[in-house]
Design a protein around this motif. Structure first.
Motif, mmCIF file in Angstrom:
data_model
loop_
_atom_site.group_PDB
_atom_site.id
_atom_site.type_symbol
_atom_site.label_atom_id
_atom_site.label_comp_id
_atom_site.label_asym_id
_atom_site.label_seq_id
_atom_site.Cartn_x
_atom_site.Cartn_y
_atom_site.Cartn_z
ATOM 1 N N LEU A 1 -0.444 -6.370 -1.302
ATOM 2 C CA LEU A 1 -0.935 -5.525 -0.343
ATOM 3 C C LEU A 1 -1.097 -4.232 -0.991
ATOM 4 O O LEU A 1 -0.414 -3.817 -1.942
ATOM 5 N N LYS B 1 -2.025 -0.574 3.627
ATOM 6 C CA LYS B 1 -1.572 -1.603 4.391
ATOM 7 C C LYS B 1 -0.089 -1.421 4.555
ATOM 8 O O LYS B 1 0.456 -1.710 5.798
ATOM 9 N N GLU C 1 -2.787 -2.142 -5.745
ATOM 10 C CA GLU C 1 -1.825 -3.348 -5.021
ATOM 11 C C GLU C 1 -0.661 -3.706 -5.473
ATOM 12 O O GLU C 1 -0.354 -3.641 -6.882
ATOM 13 N N SER D 1 2.403 -6.182 -5.455
ATOM 14 C CA SER D 1 3.001 -7.695 -5.328
ATOM 15 C C SER D 1 4.314 -7.925 -5.742
ATOM 16 O O SER D 1 4.913 -7.137 -6.469
#
Lengths: 119, 119
Positions: free
Chosen positions: A38, A42, A81, A83
């Motif tokens: 994400l 987000k 990003e 993760s």
DNA sequence: AATAGTGGTTACAAAATGGTAACTAATGGG
DNA sequence: CCCATTAGTTACCATTTTGTAACCACTATT
């Protein structure tokens, strides 16, 4: 005759685990990343009431502890990003069992307070 | 277009579990009671650097959350025995797997800091 | 009468954690 | 030239958590 100390490696490791995941936001963030990566924005949206500052701090710490991976793309506007790493993924079944423990041990009324917090 | 909220019962239950056990002393106290009941004084001895005040607070909260049972004997000097409830015992395998997770995921050097804390 | 032993309580202080609001950098588009 | 967008940073403040040291209640023992 001083005070006794803990030299039990199990207790010690447990303390370490709690240092890594035992605070207000980290277990939530790990759970949010369970189904894939994400972006910062987000995570900010899905984690109600967390602030940018605190989210940044928590993500940095999780990264330092090897739980998550931060991938920054050289784009404008920036894209980052987050993760789960292997260590992070290994945590998922444990968090799941903690969650299950609550559901087995407490009825709705007993943890209503929690629902309010997360609404 | 407000901020999204968490209404995931798994996340909510996880938050609850962390409220119950996710702090500096509680997992240690639960672990100490794994092999049977202990008196206040023993818990104080075996939990290095905790103060009477904080120990009392933690035990009270664990009792309120149904994790431990406090049995007071009508003796002088007073005797109070603390033991794990059923809910508390159900937590043990989860704490054990958290402990194991640390041992699988981090080498000695990485969590040396923890050893220092508990010496 | 003084002291020890147990399981606390109290007032206070320090530290850790969490939160707010304003600001930044870099670039494309109008 | 101004604005939007994203992922932050900064200075400052509030709240929560943890710690310190002194005190208490009750009884048996010296």
């Amino acid at each position: 005759m001083g005070r006794k100390v803990i030299d039990n490696p199990n207790v010690c490791s447990l303390v370490h685990a709690m240092n890594v995941i035992g605070n207000k936001w980290k277990p939530i963030l790990i759970y949010l990343l369970a189904n894939g990566s994400l972006r910062f924005g987000k995570l900010l949206m899905f984690t109600p009431t967390i602030s940018k500052k605190v989210l940044t701090e928590q993500l940095r710490e999780l990264e330092e502890d090897g739980i998550i991976i931060r991938k920054k793309y050289a784009e404008i506007p920036p894209r980052v990003e987050y993760s789960l790493s292997k260590k992070g993924k290994a945590l998922l079944p444990i968090l799941k069992s903690l969650s299950q423990w609550t559901q087995d041990s407490y009825n709705e009324i007993e943890f209503e307070a929690c629902r309010i917090v997360t609404l």
